[in-house]
Design an enzyme around this catalytic site. Sequence first.
Site, PDB file in Angstrom:
ATOM      1  N   ILE A   1       0.827  -1.219   0.000  1.00 20.73           N
ATOM      2  CA  ILE A   1       0.000   0.000   0.000  1.00 20.73           C
ATOM      3  C   ILE A   1       0.861   1.269   0.000  1.00 20.73           C
ATOM      4  O   ILE A   1       0.470   2.293  -0.574  1.00 20.73           O
ATOM      5  CB  ILE A   1      -1.025  -0.010   1.169  1.00 20.73           C
ATOM      6  CG1 ILE A   1      -2.153   0.977   0.888  1.00 20.73           C
ATOM      7  CG2 ILE A   1      -0.377   0.282   2.519  1.00 20.73           C
ATOM      8  CD1 ILE A   1      -2.950   0.684  -0.346  1.00 20.73           C
TER       9      ILE A   1
ATOM     10  N   SER B   1      11.824   0.793   6.843  1.00 23.85           N
ATOM     11  CA  SER B   1      11.311  -0.531   6.479  1.00 23.85           C
ATOM     12  C   SER B   1      12.467  -1.492   6.617  1.00 23.85           C
ATOM     13  O   SER B   1      13.576  -1.204   6.153  1.00 23.85           O
ATOM     14  CB  SER B   1      10.804  -0.493   5.023  1.00 23.85           C
ATOM     15  OG  SER B   1       9.702  -1.339   4.843  1.00 23.85           O
ATOM     16  N   ARG B   2      12.212  -2.635   7.282  1.00 29.71           N
ATOM     17  CA  ARG B   2      13.317  -3.537   7.629  1.00 29.71           C
ATOM     18  C   ARG B   2      14.060  -4.035   6.400  1.00 29.71           C
ATOM     19  O   ARG B   2      15.257  -4.267   6.447  1.00 29.71           O
ATOM     20  CB  ARG B   2      12.776  -4.725   8.446  1.00 29.71           C
ATOM     21  CG  ARG B   2      12.140  -4.303   9.753  1.00 29.71           C
ATOM     22  CD  ARG B   2      11.279  -5.396  10.317  1.00 29.71           C
ATOM     23  NE  ARG B   2      10.283  -5.847   9.321  1.00 29.71           N
ATOM     24  CZ  ARG B   2       9.397  -6.803   9.537  1.00 29.71           C
ATOM     25  NH1 ARG B   2       9.359  -7.397  10.702  1.00 29.71           N
ATOM     26  NH2 ARG B   2       8.555  -7.148   8.589  1.00 29.71           N
TER      27      ARG B   2
ATOM     28  N   LYS C   1      -5.517   1.829   7.763  1.00 28.03           N
ATOM     29  CA  LYS C   1      -6.562   0.998   8.334  1.00 28.03           C
ATOM     30  C   LYS C   1      -6.066  -0.443   8.450  1.00 28.03           C
ATOM     31  O   LYS C   1      -5.256  -0.843   7.616  1.00 28.03           O
ATOM     32  CB  LYS C   1      -7.863   1.069   7.544  1.00 28.03           C
ATOM     33  CG  LYS C   1      -7.777   0.778   6.045  1.00 28.03           C
ATOM     34  CD  LYS C   1      -7.401  -0.541   5.470  1.00 28.03           C
ATOM     35  CE  LYS C   1      -8.019  -1.795   5.920  1.00 28.03           C
ATOM     36  NZ  LYS C   1      -7.598  -2.952   5.024  1.00 28.03           N
TER      37      LYS C   1
ATOM     38  N   ASP D   1      -9.740  -8.046   6.887  1.00 21.30           N
ATOM     39  CA  ASP D   1      -8.803  -7.001   6.428  1.00 21.30           C
ATOM     40  C   ASP D   1      -9.427  -6.212   5.282  1.00 21.30           C
ATOM     41  O   ASP D   1      -9.493  -4.977   5.352  1.00 21.30           O
ATOM     42  CB  ASP D   1      -7.440  -7.585   6.040  1.00 21.30           C
ATOM     43  CG  ASP D   1      -6.520  -6.490   5.504  1.00 21.30           C
ATOM     44  OD1 ASP D   1      -6.042  -5.672   6.305  1.00 21.30           O
ATOM     45  OD2 ASP D   1      -6.345  -6.411   4.271  1.00 21.30           O
TER      46      ASP D   1
HETATM   47  P1  NAP Z   1       2.504  -5.480   3.034  1.00 20.18           P
HETATM   48  O1  NAP Z   1       2.617  -5.448   1.551  1.00 20.18           O
HETATM   49  O2  NAP Z   1       2.752  -6.765   3.744  1.00 20.18           O
HETATM   50  O3  NAP Z   1       3.433  -4.326   3.581  1.00 20.18           O
HETATM   51  C1  NAP Z   1       3.586  -4.047   4.950  1.00 20.18           C
HETATM   52  C2  NAP Z   1       5.040  -3.720   5.228  1.00 20.18           C
HETATM   53  O4  NAP Z   1       5.179  -3.448   6.616  1.00 20.18           O
HETATM   54  C3  NAP Z   1       5.945  -4.875   4.903  1.00 20.18           C
HETATM   55  O5  NAP Z   1       6.448  -4.733   3.578  1.00 20.18           O
HETATM   56  C4  NAP Z   1       7.025  -4.804   5.957  1.00 20.18           C
HETATM   57  O6  NAP Z   1       8.145  -4.167   5.393  1.00 20.18           O
HETATM   58  C5  NAP Z   1       6.480  -3.891   7.044  1.00 20.18           C
HETATM   59  N1  NAP Z   1       6.355  -4.567   8.346  1.00 20.18           N
HETATM   60  C6  NAP Z   1       6.735  -4.056   9.542  1.00 20.18           C
HETATM   61  N2  NAP Z   1       6.469  -4.889  10.533  1.00 20.18           N
HETATM   62  C7  NAP Z   1       5.930  -5.978   9.974  1.00 20.18           C
HETATM   63  C8  NAP Z   1       5.454  -7.202  10.500  1.00 20.18           C
HETATM   64  N3  NAP Z   1       5.476  -7.472  11.816  1.00 20.18           N
HETATM   65  N4  NAP Z   1       4.951  -8.107   9.635  1.00 20.18           N
HETATM   66  C9  NAP Z   1       4.923  -7.864   8.310  1.00 20.18           C
HETATM   67  N5  NAP Z   1       5.367  -6.706   7.761  1.00 20.18           N
HETATM   68  C10 NAP Z   1       5.856  -5.774   8.587  1.00 20.18           C
HETATM   69  O7  NAP Z   1       1.039  -5.019   3.486  1.00 20.18           O
HETATM   70  P2  NAP Z   1       0.132  -3.888   2.822  1.00 20.18           P
HETATM   71  O8  NAP Z   1      -0.796  -4.509   1.854  1.00 20.18           O
HETATM   72  O9  NAP Z   1       0.953  -2.751   2.375  1.00 20.18           O
HETATM   73  O10 NAP Z   1      -0.771  -3.518   4.082  1.00 20.18           O
HETATM   74  C11 NAP Z   1      -0.275  -2.711   5.138  1.00 20.18           C
HETATM   75  C12 NAP Z   1      -1.474  -2.055   5.808  1.00 20.18           C
HETATM   76  O11 NAP Z   1      -2.160  -1.291   4.815  1.00 20.18           O
HETATM   77  C13 NAP Z   1      -2.484  -3.053   6.374  1.00 20.18           C
HETATM   78  O12 NAP Z   1      -3.009  -2.591   7.565  1.00 20.18           O
HETATM   79  C14 NAP Z   1      -3.569  -3.115   5.296  1.00 20.18           C
HETATM   80  O13 NAP Z   1      -4.845  -3.417   5.826  1.00 20.18           O
HETATM   81  C15 NAP Z   1      -3.522  -1.684   4.771  1.00 20.18           C
HETATM   82  N6  NAP Z   1      -4.025  -1.537   3.413  1.00 20.18           N
HETATM   83  C16 NAP Z   1      -3.629  -2.397   2.418  1.00 20.18           C
HETATM   84  C17 NAP Z   1      -4.191  -2.274   1.155  1.00 20.18           C
HETATM   85  C18 NAP Z   1      -3.791  -3.181   0.012  1.00 20.18           C
HETATM   86  O14 NAP Z   1      -4.408  -3.112  -1.069  1.00 20.18           O
HETATM   87  N7  NAP Z   1      -2.782  -4.003   0.120  1.00 20.18           N
HETATM   88  C19 NAP Z   1      -5.137  -1.304   0.899  1.00 20.18           C
HETATM   89  C20 NAP Z   1      -5.460  -0.412   1.904  1.00 20.18           C
HETATM   90  C21 NAP Z   1      -4.909  -0.546   3.163  1.00 20.18           C
HETATM   91  P3  NAP Z   1       9.607  -4.529   5.973  1.00 20.18           P
HETATM   92  O15 NAP Z   1       9.699  -6.013   6.019  1.00 20.18           O
HETATM   93  O16 NAP Z   1      10.505  -3.878   4.974  1.00 20.18           O
HETATM   94  O17 NAP Z   1       9.643  -3.899   7.346  1.00 20.18           O
END
Ligand code: NAP
Length: 307
Positions: free
Chosen positions: A12, A34-35, A89, A167
């Site tokens: 996101i 970001s890690r 969110k 989610d």
């Molecule tokens: P994602 O692709 O998994 O990205 C989250 C990032 O957070 C990871 O790349 C990771 O980067 C970091 N992170 C830090 N602590 C973490 C942990 N304990 N476990 C996993 N990752 C961790 O997820 P995302 O889709 O971007 O979603 C993140 C948030 O945005 C969620 O709350 C989701 O509901 C919300 N969201 C997502 C979307 C969508 O379409 N995907 C839409 C709207 C809102 P590092 O490993 O580099 O730290």
Amino acid sequence: MIRIGLVGVGKIAHDQHIPAIAADPRFDLVAAASRSQPDLGGLPVFHDIAQMLAEGPELDAVALCTPPQARRETALAALRAGKHVFLEKPPGATVSEVAELAAVAREQGVVLFTSWHSRFATGVPQAKAWLAANPVRTLSIEWREDVRRWHPGQTWIWQAGGMGVFDPAINALSILTEIMPDEVFVTDAKLQVPENVQSPIAGHVDMTTLKGAAITADLDFLQTGPQTWDITAWSDAGELKLSMGGAKLTIDGKVVVDGENREYPGLYDRFATLVAEGRSEVDVRPLTLVADAFMVGTRESVEAFIE
Ligand code: NAP
């Protein structure tokens, strides 16, 4: 100019936050944490928020794009450092931790924003106005998407606190709590949980309001083919339908709004306004509905989920 840092550079952050910040002249993205330390074209990227705050450029605000389970500690660090905080969110893994964040934000005199992007979908304001004038008798949410397509490799979704199918479904609940003129309450739920994970892959939630509206939500994370993000409401005056996650609004089959997705520009516009006014916006109603569904919901163990 609000100097902002991003934490958690995943899907996101790349898809929406970075472009929305770049397009808004009131923000300057000056650092990220970001890690995995991705290359963001010369932007300083730190391992975590502690390092970003200690060694990075001066910041006014931080946007947290980590999964909900990783939100609380990061948010507390940012608030205690005197930064305004934008929470993706859902705003936390629990309802009570958001109250803690709100209290710390108040103490620190900074802004906390619990963002709900789906509320900024194009059809939502007109749907809200129509429902204010035309009391709802029945409302149906159909939120069915393919987890393998939209959340590849996101193992956190399946862990405790990841919320599974809620989610995406919390986006529907964020629209519901925005457009309904009355408070919404959960009365019953059924959750289907794959035997190898902690979070539901499908579910059904029954809700109502003080005025007795019958509200249902049918949720599925395994829908292939066309995806469904629909909310349909019936009143004595006719049928309202929000589809495509709120981007399209039809009333009695006639298209009223069919607009471009401007959700994240809308969120950053709201955040800039809140910072300028020194006012927090904290709304946990969608998260409370999810928590209630988990509390009253019966659980059925279903086939293991293998990505
Ligand atoms: P994602 O692709 O998994 O990205 C989250 C990032 O957070 C990871 O790349 C990771 O980067 C970091 N992170 C830090 N602590 C973490 C942990 N304990 N476990 C996993 N990752 C961790 O997820 P995302 O889709 O971007 O979603 C993140 C948030 O945005 C969620 O709350 C989701 O509901 C919300 N969201 C997502 C979307 C969508 O379409 N995907 C839409 C709207 C809102 P590092 O490993 O580099 O730290």
